[in-house]
Write a protein that holds these residues in place. Structure first.
Motif, PDB file in Angstrom:
ATOM      1  N   PRO A   1      44.885  37.068  27.221  1.00 57.05           N
ATOM      2  CA  PRO A   1      45.595  38.258  27.727  1.00 57.05           C
ATOM      3  C   PRO A   1      44.661  39.448  27.934  1.00 57.05           C
ATOM      4  O   PRO A   1      43.825  39.739  27.077  1.00 57.05           O
ATOM      5  N   LYS A   2      44.792  40.091  29.060  1.00 54.02           N
ATOM      6  CA  LYS A   2      43.916  41.213  29.407  1.00 54.02           C
ATOM      7  C   LYS A   2      44.761  42.415  29.841  1.00 54.02           C
ATOM      8  O   LYS A   2      45.906  42.275  30.257  1.00 54.02           O
ATOM      9  N   SER A   3      44.098  43.573  29.738  1.00 49.46           N
ATOM     10  CA  SER A   3      44.694  44.782  30.281  1.00 49.46           C
ATOM     11  C   SER A   3      44.127  44.947  31.694  1.00 49.46           C
ATOM     12  O   SER A   3      42.907  44.975  31.882  1.00 49.46           O
ATOM     13  N   ILE A   4      45.017  45.035  32.677  1.00 50.03           N
ATOM     14  CA  ILE A   4      44.580  44.937  34.076  1.00 50.03           C
ATOM     15  C   ILE A   4      45.148  46.088  34.904  1.00 50.03           C
ATOM     16  O   ILE A   4      46.325  46.451  34.748  1.00 50.03           O
ATOM     17  N   VAL A   5      44.307  46.654  35.761  1.00 48.76           N
ATOM     18  CA  VAL A   5      44.808  47.625  36.738  1.00 48.76           C
ATOM     19  C   VAL A   5      44.679  47.013  38.128  1.00 48.76           C
ATOM     20  O   VAL A   5      43.680  46.348  38.440  1.00 48.76           O
ATOM     21  N   ILE A   6      45.693  47.229  38.937  1.00 50.73           N
ATOM     22  CA  ILE A   6      45.699  46.706  40.312  1.00 50.73           C
ATOM     23  C   ILE A   6      45.817  47.894  41.256  1.00 50.73           C
ATOM     24  O   ILE A   6      46.743  48.706  41.109  1.00 50.73           O
ATOM     25  N   ILE A   7      44.892  47.986  42.201  1.00 48.40           N
ATOM     26  CA  ILE A   7      44.839  49.160  43.077  1.00 48.40           C
ATOM     27  C   ILE A   7      45.033  48.763  44.543  1.00 48.40           C
ATOM     28  O   ILE A   7      44.473  47.762  44.994  1.00 48.40           O
ATOM     29  N   GLY A   8      45.800  49.560  45.260  1.00 51.09           N
ATOM     30  CA  GLY A   8      45.918  49.400  46.715  1.00 51.09           C
ATOM     31  C   GLY A   8      45.269  50.594  47.399  1.00 51.09           C
ATOM     32  O   GLY A   8      44.861  51.547  46.728  1.00 51.09           O
ATOM     33  N   HIS A   9      45.187  50.574  48.725  1.00 50.00           N
ATOM     34  CA  HIS A   9      44.485  51.651  49.434  1.00 50.00           C
ATOM     35  C   HIS A   9      45.313  52.935  49.536  1.00 50.00           C
ATOM     36  O   HIS A   9      46.524  52.936  49.284  1.00 50.00           O
TER      37      HIS A   9
ATOM     38  N   ASP B   1      51.730  39.739  34.623  1.00 50.82           N
ATOM     39  CA  ASP B   1      52.545  40.028  33.436  1.00 50.82           C
ATOM     40  C   ASP B   1      53.186  38.739  32.904  1.00 50.82           C
ATOM     41  O   ASP B   1      53.218  38.496  31.706  1.00 50.82           O
ATOM     42  N   LYS B   2      53.682  37.917  33.828  1.00 47.46           N
ATOM     43  CA  LYS B   2      54.295  36.648  33.414  1.00 47.46           C
ATOM     44  C   LYS B   2      53.297  35.734  32.724  1.00 47.46           C
ATOM     45  O   LYS B   2      53.663  34.896  31.911  1.00 47.46           O
ATOM     46  N   LYS B   3      52.004  35.885  33.075  1.00 50.83           N
ATOM     47  CA  LYS B   3      50.949  35.062  32.464  1.00 50.83           C
ATOM     48  C   LYS B   3      50.503  35.649  31.116  1.00 50.83           C
ATOM     49  O   LYS B   3      49.545  35.177  30.521  1.00 50.83           O
ATOM     50  N   GLY B   4      51.142  36.733  30.675  1.00 53.45           N
ATOM     51  CA  GLY B   4      50.830  37.293  29.361  1.00 53.45           C
ATOM     52  C   GLY B   4      49.895  38.488  29.398  1.00 53.45           C
ATOM     53  O   GLY B   4      49.516  39.016  28.347  1.00 53.45           O
ATOM     54  N   HIS B   5      49.514  38.947  30.596  1.00 48.34           N
ATOM     55  CA  HIS B   5      48.650  40.127  30.683  1.00 48.34           C
ATOM     56  C   HIS B   5      49.506  41.393  30.692  1.00 48.34           C
ATOM     57  O   HIS B   5      50.727  41.337  30.791  1.00 48.34           O
ATOM     58  N   ASP B   6      48.770  42.536  30.631  1.00 49.68           N
ATOM     59  CA  ASP B   6      49.465  43.817  30.740  1.00 49.68           C
ATOM     60  C   ASP B   6      48.903  44.496  31.990  1.00 49.68           C
ATOM     61  O   ASP B   6      47.823  45.079  31.946  1.00 49.68           O
ATOM     62  N   ALA B   7      49.618  44.370  33.104  1.00 54.11           N
ATOM     63  CA  ALA B   7      49.086  44.847  34.391  1.00 54.11           C
ATOM     64  C   ALA B   7      49.803  46.109  34.858  1.00 54.11           C
ATOM     65  O   ALA B   7      51.018  46.245  34.676  1.00 54.11           O
ATOM     66  N   THR B   8      49.038  47.027  35.419  1.00 54.97           N
ATOM     67  CA  THR B   8      49.591  48.283  35.938  1.00 54.97           C
ATOM     68  C   THR B   8      49.119  48.488  37.368  1.00 54.97           C
ATOM     69  O   THR B   8      47.931  48.329  37.655  1.00 54.97           O
ATOM     70  N   VAL B   9      50.031  48.861  38.255  1.00 51.40           N
ATOM     71  CA  VAL B   9      49.652  49.189  39.638  1.00 51.40           C
ATOM     72  C   VAL B   9      49.384  50.689  39.725  1.00 51.40           C
ATOM     73  O   VAL B   9      50.221  51.500  39.310  1.00 51.40           O
ATOM     74  N   VAL B  10      48.190  51.038  40.218  1.00 47.57           N
ATOM     75  CA  VAL B  10      47.843  52.448  40.452  1.00 47.57           C
ATOM     76  C   VAL B  10      47.460  52.579  41.922  1.00 47.57           C
ATOM     77  O   VAL B  10      46.541  51.902  42.384  1.00 47.57           O
ATOM     78  N   VAL B  11      48.176  53.414  42.651  1.00 46.38           N
ATOM     79  CA  VAL B  11      47.789  53.648  44.059  1.00 46.38           C
ATOM     80  C   VAL B  11      47.315  55.096  44.200  1.00 46.38           C
ATOM     81  O   VAL B  11      47.701  55.955  43.405  1.00 46.38           O
ATOM     82  N   PRO B  12      46.471  55.377  45.193  1.00 47.48           N
ATOM     83  CA  PRO B  12      45.905  56.734  45.290  1.00 47.48           C
ATOM     84  C   PRO B  12      46.947  57.822  45.502  1.00 47.48           C
ATOM     85  O   PRO B  12      46.831  58.898  44.939  1.00 47.48           O
ATOM     86  N   ASN B  13      47.952  57.546  46.319  1.00 46.46           N
ATOM     87  CA  ASN B  13      48.940  58.588  46.615  1.00 46.46           C
ATOM     88  C   ASN B  13      50.285  57.948  46.955  1.00 46.46           C
ATOM     89  O   ASN B  13      50.432  56.719  46.885  1.00 46.46           O
ATOM     90  N   GLU B  14      51.222  58.791  47.306  1.00 48.31           N
ATOM     91  CA  GLU B  14      52.612  58.342  47.514  1.00 48.31           C
ATOM     92  C   GLU B  14      52.709  57.360  48.694  1.00 48.31           C
ATOM     93  O   GLU B  14      51.926  57.417  49.635  1.00 48.31           O
ATOM     94  N   TYR B  15      53.680  56.477  48.600  1.00 45.10           N
ATOM     95  CA  TYR B  15      53.970  55.552  49.704  1.00 45.10           C
ATOM     96  C   TYR B  15      55.350  55.865  50.273  1.00 45.10           C
ATOM     97  O   TYR B  15      56.153  56.546  49.637  1.00 45.10           O
TER      98      TYR B  15
END
Ligand code: 5GP
Ligand code: MN
Length: 342
Positions: free
Chosen positions: A16-24, A43-57
């Motif tokens: 299990p890892k702490s993971i950040v996922i970034i889009g443009h 997350d389903k695989k047991g990680h702790d993932a967070t999505v961080v995007v630069p600005n609003e969509y």
């Protein structure tokens, strides 16, 4: 196709890892669909993932499953930085170079001590430790499906993941019409529907969510349309004043450029949108056939993207930008003539 270090990446992800996922920056349907799908899968695989995007969509993507867990780096800066600081790895999705997140977030990422894993379909990617890059695939969302497939985990795709991936593939293929849409894309779409993606609802949420002001802005854009038949080109302009007049909201100009491309005989389209906040003219280019707007934008407007869809910018005034654009066309006359036979 580049596939680099993925065996190692897959072993790294065994614990299990702490993971950040970034889009443009200015995330679109593919950026949001791919990042949110990957988050839910990890997350389903047991990680702790967070999505961080630069600005609003755009508002028309806020209904996506998991959207409420996303951080925007510009206005949720503390939470975003905290997530990045504690992460063991960062996934970069749907962009090819760090500058595509904007300068503030780029500065943070340049100091990041751990590794990056890129999954992306744009041309000329930066070199990072783990890479899955394929410019022939229609969308990053399709690539996330392949990544899940590489892990033999297709049965972990639930209705939420399927919905996010469907949305990304749909938006990046112009609803399955661009040349990048293959029979394999349709097989994947069929699988996503079987796994719970409700295609009619997704199309409705994304494409039938216009405000009245947005339609009036579209009307203004269409009345500004100019056609240059000698060069099979059409372009649209929108000034800041026009945006203000119709109460412009993020996402309102999305897709308008395609109206210029929908004209019979037109194979090169552009929209020039004044952005007073950034002090630039933001440009979207689209083409049909062999004329590469990626190359055109790289050469003249500090941008890039794909052969038939690219972005760019200009720091000149609107008028000077248009003069520059029109002045460039004669040198591409031959390429524009032979680009596409209809
Ligand atoms: P849009 O016109 O919708 O902003 O962008 C069209 C495509 O080009 C999208 O895939 C987008 O990610 C990509 N794109 C937009 N701007 C840039 C840019 O400055 N550089 C690169 N490499 N790609 C871009
Ligand atoms: Mn994409």
């Amino acid at each position: 196709m580049i596939l680099k270090g993925f065996d190692e990446l897959i072993s790294f992800l065994e614990k299990p890892k702490s993971i950040v996922i970034i889009g443009h920056r200015n995330p679109d349907g593919d950026a949001m669909g791919s990042t949110l799908a990957l988050k839910k899968y990890l997350d389903k695989k047991g990680h702790d993932a967070t999505v961080v995007v630069p600005n609003e969509y755009p508002e028309f993507l806020h209904w996506l499953p998991g959207s409420d867990t996303t951080y925007r780096f510009d206005w949720q800066n503390t939470q975003s930085k905290k997530a990045i600081d504690k992460s063991d790895i960062i996934f970069l999705l749907d962009f090819n170079a760090l500058h595509r997140v904007g300068s503030d977030m780029q500065n943070s990422l340049e100091k990041y001590p751990n590794d990056f894993a890129m999954i992306d379909h744009h041309q000329q990617p930066d070199d990072v430790k783990y890479m899955y890059s394929d410019v022939t695939i229609c969308s990053t969302s399709q690539m996330v499906y392949h990544f899940i497939e590489m892990n033999s985990d297709l049965d972990l795709i639930d209705a939420d993941i399927a919905t996010c991936l469907y949305t990304g593939i749909m938006t990046d293929t112009g609803s399955f019409r661009f040349r990048s849409t293959t029979s394999n894309t349709h097989l994947i779409i069929a699988d996503l529907i079987d796994k719970g993606a409700e295609n009619d609802k997704i199309h409705n949420n994304v494409y039938d969510a216009n405000s009245y002001d947005r339609l009036l802005l579209l009307g203004q854009a269409l009345s500004n349309l100019q056609i240059l038949p000698t060069h099979k080109t059409a372009f649209i302009t929108l000034t800041s004043a026009e945006k203000k007049q119709f109460n412009f909201q993020k996402g309102d100009t999305e897709g308008i450029v395609n109206y210029a491309l929908s004209l019979k005989g037109i194979i090169f389209a552009a929209i020039f949108i004044e952005d007073n906040e950034q002090g630039i003219i933001k440009i979207s280019f689209r083409s049909k056939g062999s004329f590469s707007v990626n190359q055109f934008s790289r050469n003249h407007f500090s941008g890039g993207g794909h052969d038939n869809a690219a972005g760019g910018k200009s720091s000149l005034s609107m008028e000077k930008t248009i003069t520059k654009f029109s002045g460039l066309l004669p040198q591409y006359k031959k390429e524009l003539e032979v680009s596409y036979e209809d």
